[in-house]
Write an enzyme that holds these catalytic residues in place. Structure first.
Site, short mmCIF file in Angstrom:
data_model
loop_
_atom_site.label_atom_id
_atom_site.label_comp_id
_atom_site.label_asym_id
_atom_site.label_seq_id
_atom_site.Cartn_x
_atom_site.Cartn_y
_atom_site.Cartn_z
N ASN A 11 -26.16 25.50 -72.10
CA ASN A 11 -26.71 26.68 -71.44
C ASN A 11 -25.69 27.13 -70.41
O ASN A 11 -25.58 26.52 -69.35
CB ASN A 11 -28.05 26.29 -70.79
CG ASN A 11 -28.62 27.40 -69.93
OD1 ASN A 11 -28.14 28.54 -69.97
ND2 ASN A 11 -29.64 27.07 -69.14
N LYS A 13 -25.64 29.69 -68.63
CA LYS A 13 -26.25 30.43 -67.51
C LYS A 13 -25.41 31.69 -67.23
O LYS A 13 -24.87 32.27 -68.17
CB LYS A 13 -26.39 29.52 -66.29
CG LYS A 13 -27.12 28.22 -66.65
CD LYS A 13 -27.58 27.42 -65.48
CE LYS A 13 -28.33 26.19 -65.97
NZ LYS A 13 -28.88 25.38 -64.89
N HIS A 96 -36.92 28.90 -69.16
CA HIS A 96 -36.10 28.04 -68.30
C HIS A 96 -36.63 28.15 -66.87
O HIS A 96 -37.09 29.21 -66.44
CB HIS A 96 -34.63 28.49 -68.36
CG HIS A 96 -33.72 27.52 -67.68
ND1 HIS A 96 -33.57 27.49 -66.31
CD2 HIS A 96 -32.94 26.52 -68.16
CE1 HIS A 96 -32.73 26.52 -65.99
NE2 HIS A 96 -32.35 25.91 -67.10
N GLU A 98 -35.23 28.45 -64.16
CA GLU A 98 -34.60 29.51 -63.35
C GLU A 98 -35.22 30.87 -63.65
O GLU A 98 -35.32 31.72 -62.78
CB GLU A 98 -33.08 29.49 -63.56
CG GLU A 98 -32.46 28.28 -62.87
CD GLU A 98 -31.17 27.77 -63.48
OE1 GLU A 98 -30.55 28.46 -64.30
OE2 GLU A 98 -30.79 26.63 -63.13
N GLU A 166 -37.05 19.61 -68.72
CA GLU A 166 -36.04 19.72 -67.68
C GLU A 166 -36.70 19.62 -66.31
O GLU A 166 -37.24 20.63 -65.79
CB GLU A 166 -35.31 21.06 -67.77
CG GLU A 166 -34.58 21.27 -69.08
CD GLU A 166 -33.46 22.28 -68.92
OE1 GLU A 166 -32.31 21.91 -69.16
OE2 GLU A 166 -33.74 23.42 -68.52
N GLY A 172 -28.78 20.90 -62.03
CA GLY A 172 -27.66 21.30 -61.18
C GLY A 172 -27.53 20.48 -59.91
O GLY A 172 -26.79 20.85 -59.00
N SER A 210 -28.66 17.73 -65.30
CA SER A 210 -27.51 16.91 -64.89
C SER A 210 -27.03 15.94 -65.96
O SER A 210 -26.58 14.83 -65.66
CB SER A 210 -27.83 16.17 -63.58
OG SER A 210 -28.04 17.10 -62.53
P1 PGA Z 1 -27.51 21.23 -65.50
O1 PGA Z 1 -28.50 22.37 -66.05
O2 PGA Z 1 -27.00 20.47 -66.68
O3 PGA Z 1 -26.43 21.99 -64.78
O4 PGA Z 1 -28.30 20.36 -64.59
C1 PGA Z 1 -29.36 22.10 -67.12
C2 PGA Z 1 -30.15 23.34 -67.45
O5 PGA Z 1 -30.57 24.05 -66.53
O6 PGA Z 1 -30.38 23.65 -68.63
#
Ligand code: PGA
Length: 251
Positions: A11, A13, A96, A98, A166, A172, A210
């Site tokens: 992803n 983003k 997601h 976010e 998640e 992140g 992560s």
């Molecule tokens: P990350 O994000 O690997 O940077 O923690 C995962 C995600 O949001 O899909």
């Protein structure tokens, strides 16, 4: 009961301007091996078509990070699932955390988007996960069960829908749940899918938050973990490919 082919999904983003995105896609395509886990990259909308061109015949699928529920119409700034299909996507991430936070998407929105993806012939990757406050309040299993119940369409099958767990606090942050915590939530998701869908045992349930080369083997070995959804580490081809290389061979 996990047996489906492992899916390693990146992803990106809101990262990857045209030059960076095509270079990253090129590097992923170069390192992708047929016969390994299924690989997927989900770049930002404006570079989807260019990335598709770069991926060409490489064994790397293309996905988007969101879609609108409708086919077309007066929805400024939005993108229909059919449009994503037209530019070569086969997957789309929906719900997601976010998006749930930045755009106040609720389960009903996520479900409508997942239904739109199915209508367009795309496989939605439906994301669920608890916040830190919810985990601290011992609400994780209830919150996730609720999201699963209300975000996944009735028409879902193991072949057309992917689930991603998640934990919001692991995204992140460099923090990951323990393997026991991952196993507990994935087992609950599996049980809920089995209770609702005839082929619930075969749905792919990804872990995200992560994931990196150094922890991928441990996370991907957990029961009911059928792949990973990777943010930060998917922006480096070496790291993304190292995660793929750590995937158990279930093809
Ligand atoms: P990350 O994000 O690997 O940077 O923690 C995962 C995600 O949001 O899909």
């Amino acid at each position: 009961m996990s047996s489906p082919r492992v899916l390693i999904a990146g992803n990106w983003k809101m990262n990857g301007r045209l030059g960076e995105a095509t270079a990253l896609a090129q590097a992923v395509a170069k390192g992708a091996k047929a016969g390994g886990p299924e690989l997927l990259v989900c770049p930002p909308f404006p570079v989807l078509a260019s990335v598709k061109g770069v991926l060409a015949a490489a064994p790397v699928a293309l996905g988007a990070q969101d879609c609108h529920a409708k086919v077309s119409g007066a929805h400024t700034g939005d993108v229909a699932a059919e449009m994503l299909r037209d530019v070569g996507c086969s997957y789309v991430i929906v719900g997601h955390s976010e998006r749930r936070t930045d755009h106040e998407e609720i389960d009903a929105d996520v479900r409508a988007k997942a239904e739109a993806a199915l209508r367009a012939g795309l496989k939605p990757i439906v994301c669920v996960g608890e916040t830190l406050a919810q985990r601290d309040a011992a609400q994780t299993l209830g919150v996730v069960a609720d999201q699963i119940a209300h975000s996944i369409p009735d028409a879902a099958t193991a072949a057309n829908v992917v689930v991603a767990y998640e934990p919001v606090w692991a995204i992140g942050t460099g923090r990951t749940p323990t393997v026991e915590q991952v196993a507990e939530v994935h087992a609950k998701i599996r049980a809920d899918l089995e209770a609702r869908f005839a082929d619930g045992a075969s749905f792919r349930i990804l872990y995200g938050g992560s994931v990196k080369g150094s922890n991928a083997a441990e996370l991907l070995a957990v029961e009911n973990v059928d792949g990973a959804l990777i943010g930060g580490a998917s922006l480096k081809a070496d790291e993304f490919l190292a995660i793929a290389a750590a995937a158990p061979d279930r093809a």
